[in-house]
Design an enzyme around this catalytic site. Structure first.
Site, short mmCIF file in Angstrom:
data_model
loop_
_atom_site.label_atom_id
_atom_site.label_comp_id
_atom_site.label_asym_id
_atom_site.label_seq_id
_atom_site.Cartn_x
_atom_site.Cartn_y
_atom_site.Cartn_z
N ASN A 179 5.52 1.46 3.77
CA ASN A 179 5.78 0.05 3.45
C ASN A 179 7.25 -0.25 3.65
O ASN A 179 8.08 0.65 3.54
CB ASN A 179 5.46 -0.23 1.97
CG ASN A 179 3.99 -0.40 1.74
OD1 ASN A 179 3.25 -0.78 2.63
ND2 ASN A 179 3.56 -0.09 0.54
N LYS A 220 -0.53 17.74 15.24
CA LYS A 220 -0.23 16.47 15.87
C LYS A 220 -1.42 15.99 16.72
O LYS A 220 -1.97 16.77 17.51
CB LYS A 220 1.02 16.61 16.76
CG LYS A 220 1.45 15.32 17.39
CD LYS A 220 2.70 15.49 18.24
CE LYS A 220 3.00 14.19 18.96
NZ LYS A 220 4.10 14.33 19.91
N PRO A 266 -4.48 5.57 -5.56
CA PRO A 266 -4.54 5.21 -6.99
C PRO A 266 -3.51 4.13 -7.28
O PRO A 266 -2.45 4.08 -6.65
CB PRO A 266 -4.16 6.52 -7.70
CG PRO A 266 -3.43 7.33 -6.68
CD PRO A 266 -3.99 6.93 -5.34
N ASP A 267 -3.81 3.27 -8.23
CA ASP A 267 -2.85 2.27 -8.68
C ASP A 267 -2.07 2.92 -9.84
O ASP A 267 -2.60 3.10 -10.94
CB ASP A 267 -3.55 0.99 -9.13
CG ASP A 267 -2.55 -0.13 -9.42
OD1 ASP A 267 -1.52 0.15 -10.08
OD2 ASP A 267 -2.79 -1.26 -8.98
N ILE A 268 -0.83 3.28 -9.56
CA ILE A 268 -0.03 4.05 -10.52
C ILE A 268 0.24 3.23 -11.78
O ILE A 268 0.05 3.70 -12.91
CB ILE A 268 1.28 4.52 -9.86
CG1 ILE A 268 0.95 5.40 -8.65
CG2 ILE A 268 2.16 5.27 -10.86
CD1 ILE A 268 2.12 5.67 -7.73
N LYS A 285 -1.28 -11.23 -11.65
CA LYS A 285 -1.07 -9.78 -11.53
C LYS A 285 -0.81 -9.15 -12.89
O LYS A 285 -1.24 -8.03 -13.17
CB LYS A 285 0.10 -9.50 -10.56
CG LYS A 285 0.14 -8.06 -10.11
CD LYS A 285 0.92 -7.87 -8.84
CE LYS A 285 0.16 -8.44 -7.64
NZ LYS A 285 0.87 -8.24 -6.38
O1 C5P Z 1 -1.05 -4.71 -6.49
P1 C5P Z 1 0.37 -4.75 -6.08
O2 C5P Z 1 0.74 -3.65 -5.13
O3 C5P Z 1 0.85 -6.07 -5.59
O4 C5P Z 1 1.16 -4.50 -7.45
C1 C5P Z 1 2.53 -4.33 -7.50
C2 C5P Z 1 2.92 -3.56 -8.74
O5 C5P Z 1 2.04 -2.47 -8.98
C3 C5P Z 1 4.27 -2.94 -8.59
O6 C5P Z 1 4.84 -2.81 -9.89
C4 C5P Z 1 3.94 -1.58 -7.99
O7 C5P Z 1 4.98 -0.62 -8.22
C5 C5P Z 1 2.68 -1.23 -8.71
N1 C5P Z 1 1.73 -0.41 -7.91
C6 C5P Z 1 1.47 0.88 -8.26
N2 C5P Z 1 0.57 1.62 -7.56
C7 C5P Z 1 -0.10 1.07 -6.52
C8 C5P Z 1 0.15 -0.24 -6.14
C9 C5P Z 1 1.08 -0.97 -6.86
O8 C5P Z 1 2.09 1.39 -9.21
N3 C5P Z 1 -0.98 1.81 -5.86
#
Ligand code: C5P
Length: 406
Positions: free
Chosen positions: A212, A291, A309-311, A345
């Site tokens: 990103n 590769k 995973p969403d941390i 959010k």
């Molecule tokens: O869902 P989105 O990516 O827009 O959310 C942004 C927030 O969630 C930020 O604080 C980002 O650091 C956190 N995040 C995370 N793990 C992910 C995606 C987003 O901790 N996989």
């Protein structure tokens, strides 16, 4: 201009590190401080008062017998005008003199005569490693600390004498950072803060990957601001080429899965988690060990993705967060409708505080503008440097921490 309006008395005692004090003086002036240099006789053997006068723009004080001061009391006048007295270098001998309250030359005299409640004394030790670790020296610095002085660290490395070890004076930029930090209010003293920052990198094969756009600057600024506010800070950083803020524990990771593991580990003892990382939403299901080669036929590889995973959401759902022991702060980078998206959010991630910013206006920049959204509503932090915003955010977080954990 981090030190605008501050008046610093810079004291030099005798040591090779005096050469670094010239640069330190220059950095202080560049940061907006006015600087009055005071030198011991030994210091003038290492660097001339002419150099220090030219850099500070003020006549250097080298003797208590200098009749130029109308009341003939430079040791009283200089100390009373100061916002801080910084002794850099502070030699082993000078520390011994301070620790025993000696006052037979102008610098130690001024330190002894300083108003202790209003004028802080910072010491930057500089000496050979054997001198530094000698029990007498350690005893003296411990005594000085007990007497209210603030002892800055020492650097490790090659020394002027050719030996290698602890005892080098900190570099001028490190001294500057420590002095700037010293002046910040200690709003998070005794707290542990975890910050995620930067992008993640998800491998496709050993030479390629997806990532990103994120410079990591906002997260690094928050880590610095939290440290300045007195917190113990762990910064879990994706691949970025930024210097680690002073005093911050940095854990480098690459992928989202690694970032989650590191964040889960360090969240155990943390009371605040600030998620600024731009985590990749997906990773390649099966990264290739080798590769992936072009075979000349024009065929393109097929990549299958799985969701990362969403941390933030994971930590916000942890038992510590739910019991109020871990305060989670999320970020949202949006392109429009900031308030609506940030509010949504905040609810979706289930965090008490969500910080919105306009993505394209902040990526890679040194400044930004933030919108803080919590249960009470929204607060704007107008455009400013990321460090200034980070300090405001740290203050906002400190003010919102549950009293039990504050
Ligand atoms: O869902 P989105 O990516 O827009 O959310 C942004 C927030 O969630 C930020 O604080 C980002 O650091 C956190 N995040 C995370 N793990 C992910 C995606 C987003 O901790 N996989």
């Amino acid at each position: 201009m981090e030190l605008a309006g501050k008046h610093i008395v810079l004291g030099l005692s005798g040591g090779v590190a005096c050469y670094k004090s010239a640069e330190f003086c220059r950095l202080l002036v560049k940061a907006g401080a006015t600087v009055q240099v005071v030198m011991t006789e030994a210091a003038t053997e290492f660097i001339t008062p002419v150099t220090m006068q030219a850099l500070s723009g003020r006549v250097v004080c080298t003797s208590q017998w200098d009749a130029a001061t109308p009341n003939n009391m430079p040791h009283i006048n200089l100390g009373r005008e100061a916002d801080a007295i910084v002794i850099a270098p502070c030699s082993a001998d000078f520390a011994a003199r301070l620790a025993t309250g000696r006052a037979d030359e102008v610098l130690s005299l001024m330190c002894l005569a300083r108003p202790r409640d209003t004028v802080p004394l910072l010491l930057a030790p500089a000496m050979n490693r054997e001198m530094w670790t000698h029990p007498a020296t350690q005893r003296n610095f411990a005594q000085l600390q007990a007497d209210g002085a603030h002892v800055l660290g020492v650097g490790f490395g090659e020394q002027a004498c050719g030996e290698t070890g602890d005892g080098r004076m900190l570099e001028p930029s490190e001294l500057l950072d420590d002095l700037i930090a010293f002046f910040q209010p200690k709003l998070l003293a005794g707290r542990s803060v975890l910050v995620s920052a930067g992008p993640t990198f998800e491998a496709i094969d050993p030479v390629r990957g997806i990532t990103n756009l994120s410079s990591g600057k906002m997260g690094f600024a928050i880590a610095r601001a939290a440290r300045e506010a007195g917190a113990d800070v762990t910064l879990v950083a994706g691949p970025v080429a930024l210097a680690t803020p002073r005093g911050v524990r940095r854990i480098d990771v690459r992928s989202a899965v690694e970032m989650l593991a590191a964040c889960e580990e360090y969240a155990q003892g943390a009371s605040v988690f600030v998620a600024t990382a731009a985590v990749a939403d997906w990773r390649v299901a099966q990264a290739s060990d080798q590769k992936i080669k072009k075979d000349g036929s024009g065929a393109t590889p097929t990549l299958n993705f799985v969701e990362n995973p969403d941390i933030l959401a994971t930590l916000a759902a942890s038992a510590r967060a739910r019991s109020g022991s871990l305060y989670c702060v999320g970020f949202a980078a949006e392109s429009h409708d900031l308030l609506a998206h940030a509010t949504a959010k905040r609810a979706r991630k289930n965090v008490p505080l969500l910080v919105g910013n306009i993505g394209p206006a902040t990526f890679g920049q040194d400044d930004n503008a933030l919108l803080l959204v919590d249960a009470q509503g929204a607060t704007e932090l107008p455009r400013a440097s990321k460090l200034s915003l980070a300090r405001q955010l740290v203050a906002a977080i400190a003010g919102r921490l549950p009293a039990a954990t504050r």
